[in-house]
Design a protein around this motif. Structure first.
Motif, PDB file in Angstrom:
ATOM      1  N   THR A  52      -1.650  -7.864   3.864  1.00 26.67           N
ATOM      2  CA  THR A  52      -0.976  -6.736   4.511  1.00 26.67           C
ATOM      3  C   THR A  52       0.508  -6.717   4.186  1.00 26.67           C
ATOM      4  O   THR A  52       1.080  -5.644   3.961  1.00 26.67           O
ATOM      5  CB  THR A  52      -1.180  -6.795   6.034  1.00 26.67           C
ATOM      6  OG1 THR A  52      -2.573  -6.913   6.296  1.00 26.67           O
ATOM      7  CG2 THR A  52      -0.662  -5.558   6.702  1.00 26.67           C
ATOM      8  N   GLN A  56       2.183  -3.544   2.488  1.00 22.09           N
ATOM      9  CA  GLN A  56       3.220  -2.795   3.198  1.00 22.09           C
ATOM     10  C   GLN A  56       4.612  -2.961   2.579  1.00 22.09           C
ATOM     11  O   GLN A  56       5.363  -2.006   2.499  1.00 22.09           O
ATOM     12  CB  GLN A  56       3.268  -3.230   4.668  1.00 22.09           C
ATOM     13  CG  GLN A  56       2.054  -2.866   5.457  1.00 22.09           C
ATOM     14  CD  GLN A  56       1.957  -1.386   5.730  1.00 22.09           C
ATOM     15  OE1 GLN A  56       2.955  -0.713   5.890  1.00 22.09           O
ATOM     16  NE2 GLN A  56       0.745  -0.873   5.759  1.00 22.09           N
ATOM     17  N   GLU A  84      -5.728  -1.565  -0.416  1.00 24.73           N
ATOM     18  CA  GLU A  84      -5.982  -1.435   1.016  1.00 24.73           C
ATOM     19  C   GLU A  84      -7.414  -0.966   1.271  1.00 24.73           C
ATOM     20  O   GLU A  84      -8.094  -1.460   2.165  1.00 24.73           O
ATOM     21  CB  GLU A  84      -4.990  -0.463   1.654  1.00 24.73           C
ATOM     22  CG  GLU A  84      -5.087  -0.426   3.157  1.00 24.73           C
ATOM     23  CD  GLU A  84      -4.011   0.444   3.778  1.00 24.73           C
ATOM     24  OE1 GLU A  84      -3.813   0.309   4.984  1.00 24.73           O
ATOM     25  OE2 GLU A  84      -3.385   1.253   3.061  1.00 24.73           O
ATOM     26  N   VAL A  90      -6.244  -6.813   8.640  1.00 25.52           N
ATOM     27  CA  VAL A  90      -5.395  -5.993   7.767  1.00 25.52           C
ATOM     28  C   VAL A  90      -4.926  -4.740   8.498  1.00 25.52           C
ATOM     29  O   VAL A  90      -3.749  -4.375   8.436  1.00 25.52           O
ATOM     30  CB  VAL A  90      -6.144  -5.629   6.466  1.00 25.52           C
ATOM     31  CG1 VAL A  90      -5.401  -4.579   5.660  1.00 25.52           C
ATOM     32  CG2 VAL A  90      -6.376  -6.874   5.632  1.00 25.52           C
ATOM     33  N   ARG A  91      -5.807  -4.096   9.229  1.00 29.54           N
ATOM     34  CA  ARG A  91      -5.460  -2.845   9.912  1.00 29.54           C
ATOM     35  C   ARG A  91      -4.442  -3.078  11.043  1.00 29.54           C
ATOM     36  O   ARG A  91      -3.451  -2.368  11.152  1.00 29.54           O
ATOM     37  CB  ARG A  91      -6.722  -2.187  10.456  1.00 29.54           C
ATOM     38  CG  ARG A  91      -6.486  -0.916  11.223  1.00 29.54           C
ATOM     39  CD  ARG A  91      -5.961   0.198  10.389  1.00 29.54           C
ATOM     40  NE  ARG A  91      -7.038   0.742   9.608  1.00 29.54           N
ATOM     41  CZ  ARG A  91      -6.878   1.649   8.668  1.00 29.54           C
ATOM     42  NH1 ARG A  91      -5.690   2.090   8.400  1.00 29.54           N
ATOM     43  NH2 ARG A  91      -7.889   2.093   7.991  1.00 29.54           N
ATOM     44  N   THR A 104      -2.430  -5.737  11.546  1.00 30.70           N
ATOM     45  CA  THR A 104      -1.163  -6.216  11.005  1.00 30.70           C
ATOM     46  C   THR A 104      -0.424  -5.087  10.293  1.00 30.70           C
ATOM     47  O   THR A 104       0.800  -4.974  10.402  1.00 30.70           O
ATOM     48  CB  THR A 104      -1.401  -7.389  10.033  1.00 30.70           C
ATOM     49  OG1 THR A 104      -2.198  -8.365  10.675  1.00 30.70           O
ATOM     50  CG2 THR A 104      -0.093  -8.011   9.591  1.00 30.70           C
ATOM     51  N   GLY A 105      -1.146  -4.243   9.587  1.00 24.74           N
ATOM     52  CA  GLY A 105      -0.531  -3.110   8.899  1.00 24.74           C
ATOM     53  C   GLY A 105       0.088  -2.120   9.869  1.00 24.74           C
ATOM     54  O   GLY A 105       1.179  -1.593   9.620  1.00 24.74           O
TER      55      GLY A 105
END
Length: 176
Positions: free
Chosen positions: A83, A87, A98, A145-146, A148-149
Motif C-alpha cells: 500500500t 500510494q 492495486e 491493502v484497502r 491501509t490505503g
C-alpha cells in the motif's frame, strides 16, 4: 421503511431468520439439563466447562487462533508495504497493481479454497495448516491493502516526513 414498507418488512424478516437460530443455540448453551426442554430446567455454565474439557475442541480452537494470528500478521506484513508503494511510490501501472492485490475479493472463497487444496496440498504435498495459512492470508490481504490505503489517502505526507526525521529543506548538511 416509511417509503418502502415491503422492502423494510423483508429486511426485518431476513434479520429474524438469521438471528433467531443463533438465539436458540446461545440459550441452549446456558441450560442446566441434559436435553433441551422448555421451559429450561435451570441456568448453568456446565456446557462451557464440557467444551473446554473436550480435548479435540481445544486443539481445534488453538489451531484456529494460531491460524488467525499468523495469517493476519502475514497479510499486514505484505499489505502495508504494498500500500505504501501504491500510494506514495512512483510505480507504473498503480491501478493494475492495486487491482491485483484486491482481486481476491472478486473470486469466491470456495474457488480459492479448491485451488489451494489442489496446488498446495496435492501438488506440493504440504499440510492443511499451510494451505489454510496461504488461503487466509490471500483473503485478508485485500482488506489490509484497502484499509491501509484509505488511511494513507487521508494522511498528510508531511507527517510521514517528520516521522522519518527528514524534511526537504534539511537535505544539505549544515555548516556549523
Amino acid at each position: 421503511m416509511r417509503g418502502r414498507p415491503i422492502l423494510g418488512s423483508l429486511a426485518v424478516l431476513g434479520y429474524v431468520i438469521m438471528i433467531v437460530p443463533i438465539l436458540f443455540v446461545v440459550s441452549t448453551a446456558f441450560t442446566a439439563g441434559d436435553a433441551l426442554t422448555f421451559p429450561p430446567q435451570g441456568l448453568s455454565l456446565r456446557w462451557f466447562g464440557e467444551a473446554l474439557a473436550y480435548q479435540p475442541f481445544l486443539g481445534a480452537l488453538l489451531s484456529s487462533l494460531q491460524l488467525a494470528v499468523v495469517s493476519t500478521a502475514l497479510a499486514l506484513l505484505l499489505g502495508v508495504p504494498v500500500t505504501l508503494a501504491i500510494q506514495r511510490g512512483k510505480i507504473p501501472g498503480k491501478s493494475l497493481v492495486e487491482g491485483l492485490f484486491l482481486s481476491p475479493l472478486v473470486v469466491p472463497e470456495l474457488v480459492v479454497g479448491l485451488a489451494l487444496y489442489q496446488q498446495i496440498m496435492i501438488g506440493l504435498h504440504q499440510t492443511s495448516f499451510v494451505a489454510l495459512l496461504v488461503g487466509h492470508t490471500v483473503l485478508l490481504l485485500p482488506y489490509a491493502v484497502r484499509v491501509t490505503g484509505a488511511s494513507l489517502a487521508l494522511a498528510d505526507p508531511a507527517i510521514e516526513e517528520a516521522a522519518r526525521g527528514w524534511a526537504p529543506h534539511r537535505c544539505a548538511p549544515s555548516s556549523r
